[in-house]
Design a protein around this motif. Structure first.
Motif, short mmCIF file in Angstrom:
data_model
loop_
_atom_site.label_atom_id
_atom_site.label_comp_id
_atom_site.label_asym_id
_atom_site.label_seq_id
_atom_site.Cartn_x
_atom_site.Cartn_y
_atom_site.Cartn_z
N GLU A 1 19.61 94.25 31.10
CA GLU A 1 19.79 93.34 29.97
C GLU A 1 18.72 93.69 28.94
OE1 GLU A 1 20.05 89.13 30.92
OE2 GLU A 1 20.40 89.71 33.01
N HIS A 2 18.97 93.32 27.68
CA HIS A 2 18.05 93.64 26.60
C HIS A 2 17.73 92.38 25.81
CE1 HIS A 2 17.51 94.91 22.27
NE2 HIS A 2 16.47 95.44 22.88
N MET A 3 16.46 92.23 25.46
CA MET A 3 16.01 91.13 24.61
C MET A 3 15.07 91.70 23.56
SD MET A 3 14.98 88.25 27.41
CE MET A 3 14.55 87.07 26.15
N SER A 4 15.02 91.04 22.42
CA SER A 4 14.06 91.42 21.39
C SER A 4 13.35 90.16 20.91
CB SER A 4 14.77 92.10 20.22
OG SER A 4 13.82 92.52 19.27
N MET A 5 12.03 90.23 20.87
CA MET A 5 11.21 89.10 20.42
C MET A 5 10.19 89.61 19.42
SD MET A 5 10.58 87.42 24.17
CE MET A 5 9.80 85.95 23.53
N ASP B 1 10.28 100.96 15.97
CA ASP B 1 11.16 99.92 16.48
C ASP B 1 12.53 100.52 16.79
OD1 ASP B 1 11.68 97.26 17.25
OD2 ASP B 1 12.70 96.89 15.33
N ASN B 2 12.97 101.46 15.98
CA ASN B 2 14.25 102.13 16.21
C ASN B 2 14.23 102.89 17.53
OD1 ASN B 2 16.91 102.98 15.46
ND2 ASN B 2 16.02 104.97 15.00
N ARG B 3 13.10 103.49 17.88
CA ARG B 3 13.02 104.23 19.15
C ARG B 3 13.18 103.30 20.34
NH1 ARG B 3 8.04 108.15 18.00
NH2 ARG B 3 7.08 106.56 19.29
N SER B 4 12.61 102.10 20.27
CA SER B 4 12.78 101.17 21.39
C SER B 4 14.22 100.67 21.44
CB SER B 4 11.78 100.02 21.31
OG SER B 4 11.91 99.30 20.11
N SER B 5 14.86 100.50 20.30
CA SER B 5 16.28 100.12 20.28
C SER B 5 17.13 101.23 20.89
CB SER B 5 16.76 99.86 18.85
OG SER B 5 16.13 98.74 18.31
N MET B 6 16.79 102.47 20.59
CA MET B 6 17.53 103.60 21.16
C MET B 6 17.35 103.65 22.68
SD MET B 6 16.79 106.50 18.22
CE MET B 6 16.99 107.82 19.37
N GLN B 7 16.15 103.36 23.16
CA GLN B 7 15.91 103.34 24.61
C GLN B 7 16.72 102.23 25.26
OE1 GLN B 7 14.69 105.31 26.71
NE2 GLN B 7 14.42 104.08 28.54
N GLY C 1 18.48 99.28 40.84
CA GLY C 1 19.66 98.45 41.06
C GLY C 1 19.37 96.97 40.92
N LEU C 2 18.08 96.62 40.82
CA LEU C 2 17.70 95.21 40.61
C LEU C 2 17.98 94.83 39.17
CD1 LEU C 2 14.26 95.29 42.41
CD2 LEU C 2 16.35 94.23 43.26
N ASN C 3 18.17 93.53 38.92
CA ASN C 3 18.29 93.07 37.55
C ASN C 3 17.05 93.55 36.80
OD1 ASN C 3 20.65 91.65 38.14
ND2 ASN C 3 19.52 89.81 38.66
N THR C 4 17.26 94.18 35.67
CA THR C 4 16.16 94.71 34.87
C THR C 4 16.32 94.24 33.44
OG1 THR C 4 15.97 96.67 36.28
CG2 THR C 4 14.98 96.81 34.10
N ILE C 5 15.33 93.54 32.94
CA ILE C 5 15.35 93.06 31.55
C ILE C 5 14.34 93.89 30.77
CG2 ILE C 5 14.98 91.10 30.00
CD1 ILE C 5 15.53 89.27 32.46
N VAL C 6 14.84 94.56 29.72
CA VAL C 6 13.95 95.32 28.85
C VAL C 6 13.75 94.52 27.57
CG1 VAL C 6 14.47 97.57 29.82
CG2 VAL C 6 15.86 96.72 27.96
N VAL C 7 12.49 94.38 27.17
CA VAL C 7 12.14 93.51 26.05
C VAL C 7 11.41 94.30 24.98
CG1 VAL C 7 10.98 91.38 25.39
CG2 VAL C 7 11.85 91.62 27.72
N GLN C 8 11.94 94.25 23.77
CA GLN C 8 11.23 94.79 22.61
C GLN C 8 10.38 93.66 22.05
OE1 GLN C 8 15.20 96.27 20.91
NE2 GLN C 8 13.65 97.23 19.62
N MET C 9 9.13 93.96 21.71
CA MET C 9 8.22 92.95 21.19
C MET C 9 7.46 93.50 19.98
SD MET C 9 6.80 91.46 24.80
CE MET C 9 6.53 93.09 25.50
N PRO C 10 8.16 93.80 18.91
CA PRO C 10 7.47 94.37 17.75
C PRO C 10 6.47 93.40 17.12
CG PRO C 10 9.73 93.84 17.18
CD PRO C 10 9.58 93.58 18.65
N ILE C 11 5.35 93.92 16.71
CA ILE C 11 4.33 93.17 15.96
C ILE C 11 3.98 94.01 14.75
CG2 ILE C 11 2.04 92.13 15.96
CD1 ILE C 11 2.20 92.07 19.02
N ARG C 12 4.48 93.61 13.58
CA ARG C 12 4.26 94.39 12.35
C ARG C 12 4.49 95.88 12.62
NH1 ARG C 12 0.52 90.32 12.28
NH2 ARG C 12 -1.14 91.49 13.26
#
Length: 93
Positions: free
Chosen positions: A82-86, A64-70, A47-58
């Motif tokens: 919340e979701h971020m991608s870097m 990468d699609n699997r992390s987007s699906m998650q 229930g806490l604010n949770t930020i999920v971050v994708q951090m692809p490196i090559r």
């Protein structure tokens, strides 16, 4: 301990740990693998604010699609996520 009990135990532990450390937000790197998928879902359940971050490196686009699906799965089910991608490819070139 049954699965639901184990989940509840871990979620309570995360929530208590965050409260004790005076944290209001959890940040989780997601890769689309099983480990980060389980951890991100457990964090979201607190229930806490949770930020999920994708951090692809090559990264392979299929992975990468699997992390987007998650991320999408979490966003559909939890209002506190919340979701971020870097893309870190240029950082580690």
């Amino acid at each position: 301990m049954k699965t639901k009990q184990r989940i509840n135990y871990i979620v309570k532990w995360l929530r208590d740990y965050a409260k004790k450390a005076r944290m209001s937000t959890l940040v989780v790197g997601i890769s689309g693998g099983i480990d980060s998928s389980v951890v991100s879902a457990l964090c979201a359940r607190t229930g806490l604010n949770t930020i999920v971050v994708q951090m692809p490196i090559r990264q392979n686009k299929k992975l990468d699609n699997r992390s987007s699906m998650q991320a999408s799965w979490l966003l559909e089910r939890f209002n506190n996520v919340e979701h971020m991608s870097m893309d870190l490819t240029t950082v580690f070139s």
